[in-house]
Scaffold this active site. Structure first.
Site, PDB file in Angstrom:
ATOM      1  N   HIS A 120      -6.446  18.338  50.672  1.00  0.00           N
ATOM      2  CA  HIS A 120      -7.188  17.994  51.892  1.00  0.00           C
ATOM      3  C   HIS A 120      -7.521  19.289  52.630  1.00  0.00           C
ATOM      4  O   HIS A 120      -6.767  20.262  52.551  1.00  0.00           O
ATOM      5  CB  HIS A 120      -6.260  17.113  52.744  1.00  0.00           C
ATOM      6  CG  HIS A 120      -6.889  16.519  53.959  1.00  0.00           C
ATOM      7  ND1 HIS A 120      -7.074  17.229  55.120  1.00  0.00           N
ATOM      8  CD2 HIS A 120      -7.379  15.276  54.189  1.00  0.00           C
ATOM      9  CE1 HIS A 120      -7.634  16.440  56.026  1.00  0.00           C
ATOM     10  NE2 HIS A 120      -7.827  15.253  55.480  1.00  0.00           N
ATOM     11  N   ASP A 197       2.591  18.383  51.329  1.00  0.00           N
ATOM     12  CA  ASP A 197       1.758  17.612  52.241  1.00  0.00           C
ATOM     13  C   ASP A 197       2.045  16.138  51.992  1.00  0.00           C
ATOM     14  O   ASP A 197       1.539  15.544  51.039  1.00  0.00           O
ATOM     15  CB  ASP A 197       0.274  17.938  51.969  1.00  0.00           C
ATOM     16  CG  ASP A 197      -0.656  17.069  52.807  1.00  0.00           C
ATOM     17  OD1 ASP A 197      -0.158  16.208  53.559  1.00  0.00           O
ATOM     18  OD2 ASP A 197      -1.890  17.253  52.707  1.00  0.00           O
ATOM     19  N   GLN A 200      -0.101  11.394  53.147  1.00  0.00           N
ATOM     20  CA  GLN A 200      -0.314  10.076  52.528  1.00  0.00           C
ATOM     21  C   GLN A 200       0.973   9.560  51.896  1.00  0.00           C
ATOM     22  O   GLN A 200       1.275   8.374  51.988  1.00  0.00           O
ATOM     23  CB  GLN A 200      -1.404  10.176  51.439  1.00  0.00           C
ATOM     24  CG  GLN A 200      -2.781  10.560  51.945  1.00  0.00           C
ATOM     25  CD  GLN A 200      -3.438   9.478  52.803  1.00  0.00           C
ATOM     26  OE1 GLN A 200      -3.071   8.311  52.740  1.00  0.00           O
ATOM     27  NE2 GLN A 200      -4.395   9.875  53.616  1.00  0.00           N
ATOM     28  N   LYS A 223      -0.886   7.699  60.433  1.00  0.00           N
ATOM     29  CA  LYS A 223      -1.013   7.044  59.127  1.00  0.00           C
ATOM     30  C   LYS A 223       0.235   6.207  58.828  1.00  0.00           C
ATOM     31  O   LYS A 223       0.216   5.317  58.000  1.00  0.00           O
ATOM     32  CB  LYS A 223      -1.201   8.095  58.021  1.00  0.00           C
ATOM     33  CG  LYS A 223      -2.521   8.855  58.150  1.00  0.00           C
ATOM     34  CD  LYS A 223      -2.706   9.801  56.991  1.00  0.00           C
ATOM     35  CE  LYS A 223      -3.684  10.899  57.293  1.00  0.00           C
ATOM     36  NZ  LYS A 223      -5.072  10.469  57.285  1.00  0.00           N
ATOM     37  N   CYS A 359     -12.717  14.813  53.361  1.00  0.00           N
ATOM     38  CA  CYS A 359     -12.040  16.066  53.730  1.00  0.00           C
ATOM     39  C   CYS A 359     -11.465  16.773  52.510  1.00  0.00           C
ATOM     40  O   CYS A 359     -10.389  17.394  52.590  1.00  0.00           O
ATOM     41  CB  CYS A 359     -10.941  15.842  54.767  1.00  0.00           C
ATOM     42  SG  CYS A 359     -11.577  15.228  56.310  1.00  0.00           S
TER      43      CYS A 359
HETATM   44  N1  PMP Z   1      -3.334  15.747  54.302  1.00  0.00           N
HETATM   45  C1  PMP Z   1      -3.775  14.599  53.763  1.00  0.00           C
HETATM   46  C2  PMP Z   1      -3.502  14.309  52.310  1.00  0.00           C
HETATM   47  C3  PMP Z   1      -4.473  13.696  54.559  1.00  0.00           C
HETATM   48  O1  PMP Z   1      -4.921  12.550  54.015  1.00  0.00           O
HETATM   49  C4  PMP Z   1      -4.690  13.993  55.933  1.00  0.00           C
HETATM   50  C5  PMP Z   1      -5.441  13.039  56.838  1.00  0.00           C
HETATM   51  N2  PMP Z   1      -6.649  12.567  56.340  1.00  0.00           N
HETATM   52  C6  PMP Z   1      -4.195  15.200  56.440  1.00  0.00           C
HETATM   53  C7  PMP Z   1      -3.529  16.052  55.591  1.00  0.00           C
HETATM   54  C8  PMP Z   1      -4.407  15.604  57.855  1.00  0.00           C
HETATM   55  O2  PMP Z   1      -3.804  14.704  58.745  1.00  0.00           O
HETATM   56  P1  PMP Z   1      -4.236  14.654  60.279  1.00  0.00           P
HETATM   57  O3  PMP Z   1      -5.733  14.404  60.270  1.00  0.00           O
HETATM   58  O4  PMP Z   1      -3.481  13.489  60.801  1.00  0.00           O
HETATM   59  O5  PMP Z   1      -3.901  15.933  60.906  1.00  0.00           O
END
Ligand code: PMP
Length: 401
Positions: A120, A197, A200, A223, A359
């Site tokens: 991401h 990370d 998810q 999430k 993203c």
């Molecule tokens: N890593 C992953 C795998 C994600 O799916 C996300 C959120 N889409 C993030 C990081 C970033 O999280 P946040 O937007 O809550 O900061």
């Protein structure tokens, strides 16, 4: 066979959206919230707000106790050795930035940071920019055909200059659990720091950071059925001690004069200023709600629904799945159909799915795609949501093809 969610009624947001004709299938972007969380949020404000860690008065003490109780719950949720290993940030993204700035002093020109091809942007850009600031090399681990990191290539690419390995546990696009154990072992053999990370991954099943053996683990409250504005950063105590302070202000210091200061250790030394108090307290309520559910029943429900999603997609001609999703989500494209057109027609029919690059622009580019549609599931979804999605998908494809 219809699959009902026994927890659907606990989520007023999903019911409100349904009453409006909206089918919510975008929980990987953000999840709906249980009533228990809404009660905690309102309870904190309605019962009298107060700042944490500074006031001697009763409301301040009460808020501090509730705030710290969430830290303890998170530590227990992740099986961290102690609550002090959990830092609250304002999101997972901020946690990555904290690490990229806080560890900057550990790198020398020519050192390597290793990521994977599916990260991401939150786990790419802070490291990419650090690499540019410090003349480091960003090494990108390639994927195999099912969207998992290729272990043979990884063994060749994680070399003696690797100072940090940072990988997603569960891809927000491909939905595969990465083989973290062997990958982290390769990095540790080189003496590198390891970051997972879990934005998810933490939402599905229970994960034990001590068993994982990573130095840092990152997650996102919104999430995990909690409020937005809160991220979590777990760190092993020895790893946290390597972090340099990065944001400066109230409450993160031990002592200051006009010209110099001494700062607190983690966690408070990394929580400058007033934190998102209500949200942290409410996250505690979400965790308590989740902890009260039958974990096996949740896993079974998620697996059955996911299987139904995959088989419905696989049955449709021209639908191409990305990777080999194992849980909770599936991304796909349709031959000859632009994902933006398809997304538009799904939106018109009240189907809330995500379209675009998710993203993870470099991943989509490497797959030769400008975007994809992602359907993602929460524990409140049931098979009627998927039926509405597939009916809408068939209608949209009839129009577009
Ligand atoms: N890593 C992953 C795998 C994600 O799916 C996300 C959120 N889409 C993030 C990081 C970033 O999280 P946040 O937007 O809550 O900061």
């Amino acid at each position: 066979m219809p699959i009902h969610s026994p927890w659907r009624a606990d989520f007023p947001g999903i019911l409100a959206l349904a009453a409006e004709g909206q089918t919510y299938l975008d929980s990987a972007a953000t999840a709906q919230k249980p009533q228990a969380m809404l009660d905690a949020l309102l309870g904190y404000y309605a019962g009298g707000a107060a700042n944490v860690h500074r006031a001697q008065h009763l409301p301040g003490e009460r808020a501090t106790r509730a705030f710290e109780a969430t830290r303890a719950s998170l530590a227990a949720w992740l099986n961290a050795a102690e609550p002090s290993q959990i830092i609250f940030t304002r999101g997972a993204t901020e946690a990555f930035n904290l690490l990229a700035y806080g560890l900057e002093h550990c790198f020398q020109a020519g050192d390597e940071i290793v990521i994977s091809a599916l990260e991401h942007h939150a786990n790419l850009l802070p490291w990419q920019q650090l690499a540019l600031r410090r003349q480091l090399k960003l090494v990108v681990l390639p994927l195999d055909n099912s969207g998992l990191i290729d272990l043979e290539h990884a063994a060749q690419l994680i070399g003696p200059r690797c100072k940090l390995l940072t990988l997603s546990q569960l891809s927000n696009v491909l939905g595969g659990w990465q083989p973290l154990s062997p990958l982290l072992a390769l990095a540790k053999a080189q003496g590198a720091l390891t970051v997972v990370d879990g934005a998810q991954g933490v939402v599905h099943g229970r994960h034990d950071v001590q068993t994982l053996g990573c130095d840092f683990y990152i997650g996102s409250s919104h999430k995990l059925y909690g409020p937005d504005g809160v991220g979590l950063l777990y760190g092993r105590t020895a790893a946290l001690q390597q972090l340099a302070h990065w944001q400066f202000g109230g409450e993160m210091l031990l002592q200051t004069s006009y010209h110099s200061a001494r700062f607190r250790d983690a966690p408070l030394g990394f929580e400058a200023g007033t934190p998102p108090i209500a949200s942290v307290i409410a996250l505690g309520a979400s965790l308590a709600y989740l902890a009260g559910l039958d974990a096996d029943a949740v896993a079974t429900h998620e697996a059955r629904l996911h299987a139904q999603l995959l088989s419905g997609l696989q049955q449709r001609q021209g639908v191409r799945l990305l990777g080999a999703p194992q849980v909770a989500l599936a991304s796909f494209v349709v031959d000859g159909v632009h994902n933006a057109d398809l997304a538009h027609l799904l939106t018109e029919q009240g189907i809330a799915v995500r379209a675009g690059h998710h993203c993870a622009m470099p991943l989509l580019q490497s797959l030769g795609l400008s975007g994809a549609i992602r359907v993602s599931l929460g524990l409140y979804n049931d098979s009627s949501d998927l039926e509405r999605f597939f009916t809408a998908l068939d209608q949209a494809l009839e129009l577009l093809r």
